[in-house]
Design a protein around this motif. Structure first.
Motif, short mmCIF file in Angstrom:
data_model
loop_
_atom_site.label_atom_id
_atom_site.label_comp_id
_atom_site.label_asym_id
_atom_site.label_seq_id
_atom_site.Cartn_x
_atom_site.Cartn_y
_atom_site.Cartn_z
N TYR A 113 0.67 -0.96 -0.21
CA TYR A 113 -0.09 0.37 -0.08
C TYR A 113 1.61 1.55 -0.16
O TYR A 113 0.83 2.19 -1.13
CB TYR A 113 -0.93 -0.23 1.22
N VAL A 114 1.67 1.46 1.02
CA VAL A 114 2.88 2.59 1.10
C VAL A 114 3.23 2.60 -0.02
O VAL A 114 3.21 4.34 -0.52
CB VAL A 114 3.60 2.13 2.06
N THR A 115 4.48 1.78 -0.42
CA THR A 115 5.29 1.83 -1.52
C THR A 115 3.81 2.42 -2.85
O THR A 115 5.04 3.43 -3.60
CB THR A 115 6.03 0.60 -1.63
N PRO A 116 3.55 1.87 -3.30
CA PRO A 116 2.89 1.70 -4.76
C PRO A 116 1.87 3.44 -4.43
O PRO A 116 1.84 4.13 -4.84
CB PRO A 116 2.07 1.16 -5.06
N ARG A 117 1.22 4.20 -3.33
CA ARG A 117 1.11 4.80 -3.21
C ARG A 117 2.41 6.42 -3.24
O ARG A 117 1.64 7.35 -3.97
CB ARG A 117 0.31 5.23 -1.77
N LEU A 118 3.48 5.98 -2.57
CA LEU A 118 4.35 7.43 -2.55
C LEU A 118 5.00 6.97 -4.16
O LEU A 118 5.19 8.26 -3.83
CB LEU A 118 4.82 7.31 -1.27
N LEU A 119 5.42 5.27 -4.16
CA LEU A 119 6.46 5.66 -5.32
C LEU A 119 5.45 6.17 -7.01
O LEU A 119 5.98 6.29 -8.04
CB LEU A 119 7.70 5.17 -5.34
N GLY A 120 3.94 5.22 -6.45
CA GLY A 120 3.83 5.65 -7.78
C GLY A 120 3.05 6.58 -8.40
O GLY A 120 2.18 6.63 -9.35
N GLY A 121 2.76 7.43 -7.60
CA GLY A 121 1.87 8.30 -7.47
C GLY A 121 0.26 7.97 -8.05
O GLY A 121 -0.06 6.61 -7.33
N GLY A 122 -0.50 8.58 -8.70
CA GLY A 122 -1.67 8.67 -8.70
C GLY A 122 -1.86 7.12 -10.17
O GLY A 122 -2.80 6.44 -10.20
N LYS A 123 -0.54 7.30 -10.70
CA LYS A 123 -1.03 6.37 -12.44
C LYS A 123 0.14 4.62 -11.90
O LYS A 123 -0.90 3.69 -12.70
CB LYS A 123 0.24 7.05 -12.97
N SER A 124 0.49 4.43 -10.99
CA SER A 124 0.40 3.36 -10.28
C SER A 124 -0.14 2.78 -9.50
O SER A 124 0.67 1.68 -8.52
CB SER A 124 1.98 3.26 -10.36
N LEU A 125 -1.48 3.18 -9.46
CA LEU A 125 -1.79 2.56 -7.99
C LEU A 125 -1.88 0.71 -8.14
O LEU A 125 -1.93 0.30 -9.46
CB LEU A 125 -3.38 2.60 -8.26
N MET A 126 -1.53 -0.01 -6.70
CA MET A 126 -2.28 -1.37 -6.64
C MET A 126 -3.31 -1.87 -6.04
O MET A 126 -3.77 -0.98 -5.20
CB MET A 126 -0.42 -1.50 -6.09
N LEU A 127 -2.92 -2.52 -6.05
CA LEU A 127 -4.85 -3.59 -5.63
C LEU A 127 -5.06 -2.81 -3.95
O LEU A 127 -5.74 -2.62 -3.65
CB LEU A 127 -4.50 -5.02 -5.46
N GLY A 128 -3.71 -2.76 -2.92
CA GLY A 128 -4.00 -1.56 -1.89
C GLY A 128 -4.16 -0.74 -2.46
O GLY A 128 -5.17 -0.70 -1.23
N ASN A 129 -3.92 0.01 -3.03
CA ASN A 129 -4.55 1.22 -2.94
C ASN A 129 -6.20 1.57 -3.42
O ASN A 129 -6.45 2.14 -3.02
CB ASN A 129 -3.82 2.08 -4.14
N LEU A 130 -6.59 0.90 -4.42
CA LEU A 130 -7.83 0.68 -4.75
C LEU A 130 -8.50 0.21 -3.72
O LEU A 130 -9.43 0.65 -3.67
CB LEU A 130 -7.61 -0.74 -6.06
N ILE A 131 -8.16 -0.72 -2.84
CA ILE A 131 -9.70 -1.62 -1.70
C ILE A 131 -9.45 -0.23 -0.50
O ILE A 131 -10.26 -0.09 -0.63
CB ILE A 131 -8.10 -2.58 -0.81
N GLU A 132 -8.76 0.12 -0.62
CA GLU A 132 -8.43 1.31 0.53
C GLU A 132 -8.80 2.67 -0.33
O GLU A 132 -9.74 3.41 0.88
CB GLU A 132 -6.25 2.37 0.56
N LEU A 133 -9.05 2.94 -1.01
CA LEU A 133 -10.00 3.60 -2.06
C LEU A 133 -11.31 3.39 -1.76
O LEU A 133 -11.97 4.60 -1.95
CB LEU A 133 -9.76 4.04 -3.43
#
Ligand SMILES: Nc1ncnc2c1ncn2[C@@H]1O[C@H](COP(=O)(O)OP(=O)(O)OP(=O)(O)O)[C@@H](O)[C@H]1O
Ligand SMILES: [Mg+2]
Lengths: 316, 373
Positions: free
Chosen positions: A254-274
């Motif tokens: 969650y944390v790594t893609p959120r900070l390093l991926g910006g808005g364009k490289s979301l991963m499953l963890g970010n999607l769920i959080e959303l």
């Protein structure tokens, strides 16, 4: 005749044995009750809550309405077109699934590529030095994940170390766009999860009988062949364990893609959080979580199969 | 095969482990020729440097000094996979993730031999070591003796020019070891490959070898046939390590001429034995001689004997009897002496403990040891 006598003689004894065994099992269950309670309530409890929520209706302001619905699960895979309402695959979700799997696999691969030589190096140091090197491997764990990730952001940023370095070498004119890409996410995850690969690999390599390497070398194997034919098959358990330990947290990262991926490289963890946050769609979030769990379980099954097959081979 | 061409030439090889303070000289300037088709044994006590020499020949260690030649070609700096030399490791080092047959074919596969040939060689090797039935077993499903056979077959399969065996039989029990000794000799004859065998068991070395090199503390002391090593030990250590030996210090010895190759030894009752010795041997101190216990006889009549003493212990061994004798000495220093006599059926005389006896032996059975070496 003989048999009869025997069974008469044996009967009371075996009955007693069985009774004792029964007592033993009851007592064992009793003694392991704390562990069982933790396992059932603490581990699978939340899971069942999630499963249950995924079949409820979303409340407009977050939370759920106590009314059964398949909408959450439907939205995992499908969506309605905004304008004409036709049924379309949920391509945004599917591309995030795909990206999560892809980046996690690449992360696992990167961890193997960098972790294997590291573990091998440590395992072949004199015994007295090994704990020092292992300590170095675990040092990143001493700082908070957020801080480590921010540090990587600094290194990869527009005016960060990597760009400065490449510019000073004259290899590039303009700074490269490194941050907020899938590459950045992969590098970040590989960095964060590397120790999880190194430690189990170290444990198996340390137990490796190095005279086997000499034997292979003596039997005309080149260094590469020694690696491929002897070392890798023998350290496979560590390789598999390390891969599981890296892949599972990667795919849920969650944390790594959120900070390093910006808005364009979301991963499953970010999607769920959303879904639980801004999206206010708890059933969808729950369904996505269960999907993630299924992916992880499929991966585990694959690993277990691959190890048990070599186990079967080994027995015969 | 040419019987006398040299398979392995060890030329002035020294090995130093470690550096500076902790440097340790494990092998001290060893020079040695090992012939084609020979069963050659490196014999010495634990820690004397046998494994070190073997590992240098195999290529796992670089010599600090000197070189190794294989059929005249300097191989000192070739890695092990480029040397036509295979090793049977003391721990066998069989691949646990492969079957018996896969283990044996490993070397052949690495040499890129054609599939058909590999198959043929593997089955030949399996029958050579009597393991045909077990070819699909995994290594952890074999007994120690069977593992030993697989290790042998695996090392022999690529037909190396030289086979190195490091204490290969040490881990086996007595009976199996005896069997494998015969098996090894048979394999060596069947394959015609030079075997370099390492052991610390002098009996094993004597029964199996064509020639033996005795090593102690990194020094090569003597190289010779089992006969030469046993009967003509040139060194105090060789005489004591190989078989049982009585050492005697003789204070009254003389040479008629300093360059002479015979020495006169004085014994009791002014008896003098004329014994061959090294030409340059100096007589500035007392010399020691070695006599094997079985080369000695006891007599009742002490007057005609070379030495006299009292029997302190008698042990009966079926075919022979061992006597332990305490020699009379003028200096008052007790010296024991061992005698081993065959129990011939017609032998009427038996000696008992406490009896005074005379000791006789022949001049040719005496080995003069030059301690100044
Ligand atoms: N890698 C090493 N580093 C330092 N010293 C070593 C090393 N290998 C061996 N030695 C030392 O060199 C000496 C000779 O060792 P080596 O293994 O050749 O003995 P060995 O004759 O084979 O003995 P054994 O019969 O016990 O196997 C020993 O004193 C040993 O401690
Ligand atoms: Mg050794």
């Amino acid at each position: 005749m003989d048999q009869n006598i025997q069974s008469v003689v044996e009967f009371p004894e075996s009955k007693l044995e069985r009774l004792k065994a029964k007592q033993r099992t009851i007592r064992n269950y009793f003694l392991s009750a704390p562990a069982l309670i933790v396992l059932t309530i603490a581990a699978s409890g939340p899971l069942f809550i999630m499963l249950f929520y995924s079949f409820l209706t979303a409340d407009e302001w977050g939370g759920v309405v106590w009314q059964g619905s398949l909408q959450g699960w439907f939205e995992v895979f499908m969506r309605h077109d905004i304008f004409d309402g036709t049924l379309l695959p949920a391509d945004a979700h599917l591309s995030i699934f795909w990206r999560s799997i892809k980046l996690s696999l690449v992360t696992t691969l990167l961890c193997i590529v960098f972790g294997f030589p590291t573990a091998y190096f440590i395992a072949t140091r004199p015994r007295s030095q090994r704990s020092f090197w292992l300590f170095l491997v675990t040092v990143p764990f001493w700082t908070n994940l957020l801080i480590r990730t921010f540090a990587i952001m600094q290194i990869l940023s527009h005016s960060g170390f990597v760009n400065k370095f490449l510019q000073s070498l004259g290899l590039i004119e303009e700074p490269l766009r490194l941050l907020y890409t899938e590459t950045a996410v992969t590098i970040g995850m590989a960095y964060v999860y590397l120790p999880l690969m190194v430690l189990p690999l170290y444990a198996t390599i340390e137990r490796l009988d190095f005279s086997l390497l000499e034997a292979a070398y003596d039997l005309y194997a080149s260094r590469l062949q020694v690696l491929r034919r002897v070392i890798i098959p023998l350290v496979k358990p560590g390789l598999v364990a390390g891969s599981i330990l890296v892949f599972i947290p990667s795919i849920g990262a969650y944390v790594t893609p959120r900070l390093l991926g910006g808005g364009k490289s979301l991963m499953l963890g970010n999607l769920i959080e959303l879904q639980f946050g801004q999206g206010r769609n708890w059933p969808l979030g729950a369904a996505l979580s269960i999907t993630l769990l299924v992916i992880v379980m499929v991966a585990m099954l694959f690993y277990v199969r691959s190890t048990s097959r070599s186990g079967v081979n080994h027995a015969h | 095969m040419k019987q006398d061409s040299i398979a392995i030439k060890v030329e002035g090889v020294s090995k130093v482990y470690g550096k500076g303070e902790s440097a340790f000289l494990a092998l001290n300037n060893a020079t040695l020729n090992i012939l084609d088709n020979e069963f050659f044994t490196l014999l010495g006590p634990s820690g004397c440097g046998k494994t070190t020499l073997l590992r240098i020949i195999a290529g796992f260690e670089n010599p600090t000094q000197g070189s190794i030649l294989l059929h005249g070609e300097d191989i000192s700096h070739l890695p092990p996979n480029l040397r036509s030399v295979n090793t049977v490791f003391q721990s066998y080092a069989l691949f646990p993730h492969m079957t018996v047959a896969e283990n044996i074919s490993f070397g052949l596969e690495m040499l890129n031999k054609p599939k058909q040939e590999i198959k043929k060689t593997v089955s030949k090797m399996l029958s050579l070591v009597h393991m045909e039935e077990l070819k699909d077993r995994h290594i952890d499903e074999l007994s120690g003796g069977q593992q030993q056979r697989v290790a042998l077959a695996r090392a022999l399969a690529p037909e190396p020019k030289v086979l190195l065996l490091d204490e290969s039989l040490a881990a086996l029990d007595y009976k199996l070891r005896k069997e494998m000794q015969i098996e090894l000799k048979r394999l060596q004859h069947a394959t015609g490959i030079t075997f370099i065998f390492v052991t610390h068991d002098q009996e094993e070395a004597l029964t199996m070898s064509d020639r033996i090199a005795v090593i102690n503390e990194g020094k090569l002391l003597q190289v010779g046939t089992p006969h030469e090593i046993y009967n003509k030990p040139q060194d105090h250590f060789v005489a004591s390590f190989v078989g049982d030996t009585n050492f005697l210090e003789i204070s009254s010895a003389s040479k008629s001429n300093n360059n002479d190759e015979v020495i006169f030894l004085n014994f009791n009752h002014d008896q003098i034995l004329k014994v061959p010795c090294k030409k340059d041997m100096a007589l500035n101190k007392s010399i020691s001689i070695a006599i094997r216990p079985e080369k000695v006889s006891l007599v009742k009549d002490a007057d005609s004997a070379l030495l006299t003493g009292e029997i302190v212990d008698v042990s009966f061994f079926g075919t022979d009897t061992h006597y332990s004798i305490e020699l009379d000495s003028s200096s008052g220093k007790a010296q024991s002496f061992h005698v081993r006599m065959q129990n011939a059926s017609n032998q009427s005389k038996q000696y008992v403990a406490g009896e005074r006896v005379g000791v006789i032996f022949k001049a040719e059975d005496i080995q003069v040891i030059d301690d100044s070496r």
